[in-house]
Design an enzyme around this catalytic site. Structure first.
Site, mmCIF file in Angstrom:
data_model
loop_
_atom_site.group_PDB
_atom_site.id
_atom_site.type_symbol
_atom_site.label_atom_id
_atom_site.label_comp_id
_atom_site.label_asym_id
_atom_site.label_seq_id
_atom_site.Cartn_x
_atom_site.Cartn_y
_atom_site.Cartn_z
ATOM 1 N N CYS A 2 -42.301 -5.255 -59.555
ATOM 2 C CA CYS A 2 -42.022 -3.821 -59.662
ATOM 3 C C CYS A 2 -43.316 -3.029 -59.761
ATOM 4 O O CYS A 2 -44.259 -3.439 -60.422
ATOM 5 C CB CYS A 2 -41.127 -3.492 -60.845
ATOM 6 S SG CYS A 2 -39.520 -4.273 -60.859
ATOM 7 N N ARG A 27 -47.173 -6.257 -55.028
ATOM 8 C CA ARG A 27 -46.520 -6.777 -56.229
ATOM 9 C C ARG A 27 -45.163 -7.406 -55.905
ATOM 10 O O ARG A 27 -44.611 -8.139 -56.716
ATOM 11 C CB ARG A 27 -46.355 -5.663 -57.267
ATOM 12 C CG ARG A 27 -47.665 -5.158 -57.819
ATOM 13 C CD ARG A 27 -47.466 -4.000 -58.763
ATOM 14 N NE ARG A 27 -46.781 -4.387 -59.983
ATOM 15 C CZ ARG A 27 -47.379 -4.889 -61.055
ATOM 16 N NH1 ARG A 27 -48.689 -5.079 -61.045
ATOM 17 N NH2 ARG A 27 -46.692 -5.189 -62.130
ATOM 18 N N TRP A 76 -38.162 -4.929 -57.830
ATOM 19 C CA TRP A 76 -37.893 -6.348 -57.567
ATOM 20 C C TRP A 76 -36.639 -6.691 -58.356
ATOM 21 O O TRP A 76 -36.627 -6.636 -59.580
ATOM 22 C CB TRP A 76 -39.079 -7.208 -58.004
ATOM 23 C CG TRP A 76 -39.034 -8.622 -57.541
ATOM 24 C CD1 TRP A 76 -39.478 -9.109 -56.348
ATOM 25 C CD2 TRP A 76 -38.564 -9.756 -58.279
ATOM 26 N NE1 TRP A 76 -39.308 -10.470 -56.296
ATOM 27 C CE2 TRP A 76 -38.739 -10.896 -57.466
ATOM 28 C CE3 TRP A 76 -38.000 -9.910 -59.545
ATOM 29 C CZ2 TRP A 76 -38.384 -12.170 -57.884
ATOM 30 C CZ3 TRP A 76 -37.639 -11.185 -59.962
ATOM 31 C CH2 TRP A 76 -37.836 -12.291 -59.123
ATOM 32 N N ASN A 102 -39.889 -1.365 -65.371
ATOM 33 C CA ASN A 102 -40.258 -2.725 -64.975
ATOM 34 C C ASN A 102 -39.989 -3.627 -66.168
ATOM 35 O O ASN A 102 -40.457 -3.353 -67.270
ATOM 36 C CB ASN A 102 -41.740 -2.780 -64.589
ATOM 37 C CG ASN A 102 -42.186 -4.191 -64.206
ATOM 38 O OD1 ASN A 102 -41.376 -5.065 -63.988
ATOM 39 N ND2 ASN A 102 -43.492 -4.386 -64.135
ATOM 40 N N GLY A 103 -39.231 -4.703 -65.967
ATOM 41 C CA GLY A 103 -38.920 -5.614 -67.052
ATOM 42 C C GLY A 103 -37.426 -5.822 -67.182
ATOM 43 O O GLY A 103 -36.664 -5.561 -66.237
ATOM 44 N N GLU A 485 -52.165 -26.961 -54.136
ATOM 45 C CA GLU A 485 -52.420 -25.585 -53.749
ATOM 46 C C GLU A 485 -52.223 -25.391 -52.246
ATOM 47 O O GLU A 485 -51.684 -24.364 -51.808
ATOM 48 C CB GLU A 485 -53.836 -25.170 -54.157
ATOM 49 C CG GLU A 485 -54.219 -23.742 -53.801
ATOM 50 C CD GLU A 485 -53.385 -22.680 -54.494
ATOM 51 O OE1 GLU A 485 -53.504 -21.506 -54.105
ATOM 52 O OE2 GLU A 485 -52.604 -23.008 -55.418
ATOM 53 N N LYS A 489 -49.499 -22.696 -50.696
ATOM 54 C CA LYS A 489 -49.832 -21.625 -49.764
ATOM 55 C C LYS A 489 -48.941 -21.692 -48.528
ATOM 56 O O LYS A 489 -48.463 -20.662 -48.035
ATOM 57 C CB LYS A 489 -51.313 -21.715 -49.341
ATOM 58 C CG LYS A 489 -52.303 -21.375 -50.427
ATOM 59 C CD LYS A 489 -52.397 -19.900 -50.747
ATOM 60 C CE LYS A 489 -51.504 -19.478 -51.871
ATOM 61 N NZ LYS A 489 -51.788 -19.980 -53.191
ATOM 62 N N GLU A 492 -45.288 -20.644 -49.390
ATOM 63 C CA GLU A 492 -45.209 -19.237 -49.793
ATOM 64 C C GLU A 492 -45.116 -18.301 -48.600
ATOM 65 O O GLU A 492 -44.312 -17.361 -48.613
ATOM 66 C CB GLU A 492 -46.450 -18.844 -50.607
ATOM 67 C CG GLU A 492 -46.418 -19.222 -52.069
ATOM 68 C CD GLU A 492 -47.653 -18.731 -52.790
ATOM 69 O OE1 GLU A 492 -47.497 -18.193 -53.895
ATOM 70 O OE2 GLU A 492 -48.773 -18.879 -52.266
ATOM 71 N N HIS A 508 -43.942 -44.292 -53.863
ATOM 72 C CA HIS A 508 -42.884 -44.208 -54.859
ATOM 73 C C HIS A 508 -41.851 -43.141 -54.495
ATOM 74 O O HIS A 508 -41.277 -42.502 -55.374
ATOM 75 C CB HIS A 508 -43.476 -43.923 -56.234
ATOM 76 C CG HIS A 508 -44.348 -45.019 -56.737
ATOM 77 N ND1 HIS A 508 -43.869 -46.129 -57.388
ATOM 78 C CD2 HIS A 508 -45.692 -45.187 -56.642
ATOM 79 C CE1 HIS A 508 -44.874 -46.926 -57.694
ATOM 80 N NE2 HIS A 508 -45.998 -46.381 -57.250
ATOM 81 N N LYS A 607 -46.418 -10.502 -56.906
ATOM 82 C CA LYS A 607 -47.797 -10.864 -57.230
ATOM 83 C C LYS A 607 -47.958 -11.208 -58.703
ATOM 84 O O LYS A 607 -48.564 -12.206 -59.063
ATOM 85 C CB LYS A 607 -48.729 -9.703 -56.857
ATOM 86 C CG LYS A 607 -50.212 -9.989 -57.080
ATOM 87 C CD LYS A 607 -50.717 -11.021 -56.100
ATOM 88 C CE LYS A 607 -52.203 -11.233 -56.203
ATOM 89 N NZ LYS A 607 -52.651 -12.346 -55.346
#
Length: 612
Positions: A2, A27, A76, A102-103, A485, A489, A492, A508, A607
């Site tokens: 948000c 964001r 969001w 926001n929240g 990482e 990426k 995402e 395994h 973000k």
């Protein structure tokens, strides 16, 4: 998550708010809205599901708004699906109050039922709308008092902003928990936003709201108070970031720009922290006496997402150099793991924004146990830096793309510096070895430049991989987090399923997934596990999996088993993750770009995650 923006001044607020919301798109959001008090004194607004461009289109085609005071929001979704009705701002029944938020309001259901019982009519499914109706309930001529009474009824973590047609000469904002708010100071005008990049075009002078604070903003200044009304004096901060750092500067996407900024970011992170003898100097920044650091019996590192992977790099270095137990745990699990912590457990918290909700909660647990706390963070004055005894600032500047790239590298460099400093203070590793690694960090910008020059070659590999449905990334030792990482990426921004795995664990389970349609990306640079990695990748090759290998220049043995090689310069093994991740960032970027994905704003992601 948000974006919140507010403006009061002589300008038309709508262009300022829309511009600032555009600078907060990174964001993550699914709808947008704006409300202003127009020249007649009426509260008017517009909202739209989808990208900010849809709201801009409505404003340009029949819903034109003007006014010198207003608020804006990018949402969001948490409570209620993305829709015009659920977009912010939300109004009360009298349409005198507009709220952006926001929240999460945790007790919204009970409050909503109570308000409906009193005759209030709700038009959305959101938790936020209860705030507008509570303001209507409590307002008796003083907006600040109504906000305080409203805050006294709600539970949760939030940042909120309020305007009212009854008091068109002010904005009211409040913060409780990990949702950031920044007030920007202008000449005869004031700005409020969720993050600094939204303000850089207008001012560099800011104050940051802390938890449990309310700010009343007027054209000529502000009044900062605690929830209980006590006046607070706060030093004004001067932001050094350039406005151009939040622009694309000729690159197609912010992510690509930020990948290419990494050599300079490393130089900034290192600046002034390694002396002429190649010793790392962090004492003034950490604020923890060396005698305390020498007494530590354990190190506990925590973070989320990319910060977690950067923390893992730090974990391996600290284990190698500091010779004490080092734990690494996701912040979202930290608070439920019944941690054995005490004043001799050094806690290191990683967060780009310093506002990540789970990381903040983990830190509070460490503080309750009396553990010394070091933050590795990019934002001065953030919640995390205020909780910490000391902070190693990453100095990365604003990162606009949701997918973190320079964040990872700058955090890994900061963790490396911290490991070297702790090892010197504790005398747990030979001084010559520590100086050798420190000197090696200064070679990293040039090494990364070499990798960046292979971007076109990486793009050719990306064309071969773009149709994959799943990709396995393999690494060992310090490059296990590199594999994690790299996989993060890719999934995402391209939406291709990817898994990062410790290569020794391939047999395994993951080996069952391998076939000619499942590429394997392996990190095979020089070091103690290189031969093991070659063996693991040979096993993948035997299952017909296409192999993409990150290898040092001239490694013919690695090239012989690979279908494609992503070449990187050789650096010290403990520093290799910082170089080896670069081709994986480029690979993910090019795959997503070739496939036409929204690289900078991937679906469903935000973000800064300020809600749990």
């Amino acid at each position: 998550m948000c974006g919140i923006v507010g403006y009061i001044g002589e300008r038309d607020s709508v262009p300022v708010i829309m511009d600032s919301l555009g600078r907060l798109e990174y964001r993550g959001y699914d709808s947008a809205g704006i409300a202003v008090i127009d020249d007649t004194g009426a509260l008017v607004g517009s909202k739209a599901e989808g990208k900010l461009a849809r709201l801009a289109e409505r404003l340009a085609n029949g819903e034109a708004l003007h006014g010198h005071v207003g608020v804006g929001h990018t949402r969001w979704a948490t409570h209620g699906r993305p829709s015009d009705e659920n977009a912010h701002p939300h109004l009360d029944c009298s349409k005198k109050f507009a709220v952006v938020h926001n929240g999460i309001i945790e007790n919204y259901a009970a409050l909503r039922a109570e308000l409906i019982g009193e005759g209030h009519t709700f038009t959305s499914e959101t938790d936020t709308e209860v705030l507008a109706h509570l303001l209507e309930r409590h307002y008796s001529g003083d907006l600040v008092t109504a906000v305080r009474h409203t805050l006294g009824e709600v539970d949760g973590a939030f940042a909120l902003g309020v305007i009212s047609s009854d008091t068109p000469d002010r904005l009211i904002f409040a913060r409780n928990g990990a949702s950031p708010l920044v007030v920007g100071l202008g000449e005869g005008e004031m700005f409020v936003a969720s993050d600094i990049p939204a303000l850089l075009q207008y001012t560099r002078k800011v104050i940051v709201l802390e938890e449990g604070e309310v700010v009343e903003v007027r054209r000529d200044g502000y009044a900062l108070t605690a929830f209980d009304g006590k006046t607070i004096d706060r030093e004004v901060r001067q932001i050094s970031w350039e406005a151009s750092s939040a622009e694309k500067s000729g690159f197609k996407h912010f992510m690509l720009k930020e990948i290419f900024e990494q050599p300079n970011v490393i130089k900034e992170t290192l600046a002034g922290r390694i002396d002429e003898s190649h010793d790392v100097q962090l004492g003034m920044e950490l604020g923890i006496e060396e005698i305390v650091l020498r007494a530590m019996t354990k190190i506990s590192i925590t973070g989320c997402g990319t910060a977690y992977h950067a923390g893992m790099v730090g974990m391996y270095l600290m284990r190698a150099l500091c010779k004490i137990p080092v734990e690494m745990e996701l912040a979202s699990e930290f608070r439920y793991g019944d941690r054995a912590m005490d004043p001799r457990t050094l806690t290191i918290a990683m967060s780009q924004s310093g506002e990540t909700a789970d990381t903040i909660e983990a830190v509070k647990i460490a503080r309750e146990a009396g553990a010394p706390l070091i933050a590795i963070c990019n934002v001065v004055g953030s919640h995390l830096t205020r909780l910490a005894d000391g902070t190693v600032l990453t100095r990365g500047g604003p990162e606009i793309s949701v997918a973190a790239t320079k964040t990872y590298v700058s955090q890994a460099i900061a963790a490396t510096l911290l490991a070297l400093y702790l090892a010197r203070v504790r005398k747990s590793a030979p001084l010559d070895r520590l100086r050798e690694i420190a000197e090696g960090t200064r070679l990293l910008p040039a090494a990364i430049d070499v990798v960046l020059n292979t971007s076109d070659a990486v793009k050719k590999v990306a064309r071969k991989m773009r149709r994959a449905r799943s990709v396995l990334f393999l690494g060992r030792y310090v490059n296990f987090p590199t594999a994690l990482e790299g996989a993060l990426k890719l999934k995402e921004i391209s939406y291709i399923h990817a898994e990062g795995y410790a290569a020794g664990e391939m047999k395994h389970g993951p080996i069952a997934l391998l076939d000619a349609r499942t590429p394997v990306v392996g990190i095979v640079t020089d070091g103690r596990v290189r031969e093991k990695m070659l063996s693991n990748l040979s096993e993948a090759k035997a299952r017909e999996a296409p192999l993409i290998v990150v290898a040092n220049h001239g490694d013919e043995e690695a090239a012989a088993i690979a279908d494609h090689v992503l070449w990187v310069p050789k650096v010290d093994e403990l520093l290799s993750p910082i170089v080896n991740v670069i081709p994986l960032q480029l690979l993910a970027y090019h795959i997503a770009d070739i496939d036409g994905k929204d690289v900078d704003q991937p679906r469903n992601l935000a973000k800064t995650v300020t809600v749990e």
